[in-house]
Design a protein around this motif. Sequence first.
Motif, PDB file in Angstrom:
ATOM      1  N   SER A 121       0.107  -3.507  -3.673  1.00  0.00           N
ATOM      2  CA  SER A 121      -0.466  -4.453  -2.497  1.00  0.00           C
ATOM      3  C   SER A 121      -0.948  -5.740  -3.029  1.00  0.00           C
ATOM      4  O   SER A 121      -1.456  -6.514  -2.125  1.00  0.00           O
ATOM      5  N   THR A 170       0.368  -6.273   2.184  1.00  0.00           N
ATOM      6  CA  THR A 170      -0.278  -6.860   0.883  1.00  0.00           C
ATOM      7  C   THR A 170      -1.946  -7.023   1.494  1.00  0.00           C
ATOM      8  O   THR A 170      -2.122  -6.667   2.552  1.00  0.00           O
ATOM      9  N   GLN A 217      -0.971   1.688   2.293  1.00  0.00           N
ATOM     10  CA  GLN A 217      -0.438   0.546   1.692  1.00  0.00           C
ATOM     11  C   GLN A 217       1.026   0.604   2.378  1.00  0.00           C
ATOM     12  O   GLN A 217       1.768  -0.413   2.266  1.00  0.00           O
TER      13      GLN A 217
END
Length: 154
Positions: A90, A8, A51
């Motif tokens: 994310s 994230t 990611q």
Amino acid sequence: MAIRKIVTKEDPVLRAQCRPVEKFDKKLWQLLDDMAETLYKAQGLGLAAPQVGIRRRIAVIDVGDGLIELINPVILKSSGKQRDVEGCLSCPDQWGYVVRPNECTVKAQDRNGEFFEIELKELGARCACHEIDHLDGKLFLDLVDEFVEISEEE
Ligand code: ZN
């Protein structure tokens, strides 16, 4: 295949400049397969390697026309303009309007290292631009001109 963990927005890997892929080997193919599986599990439209914690220039997208694997992608040209709501796997729970080109031509390599060009428009163009931004450490949040609240209905 395996599901990879999606990082994230606090993770610094999302701000990294990713390096080109040089080896088109089994390890790359495994990563591509995992990224596709992770994308579908998360019900996203696109996923970039950073990611899942990998600093390489790789993205997978599927806006409903089948999976496209983009390795070392470059936007050759773009035209037009579209403004619509965008999100990111994310950045869960964040949505906002972003202006993107309406059409773009992307040059990339496939999993065997062969170069190809693809013309994308509308959602496909939006998605490709979003994922290619990830490879340069950019998030859609940087481009949002108006955030929106979307309540989860599930
Ligand atoms: Zn994203």
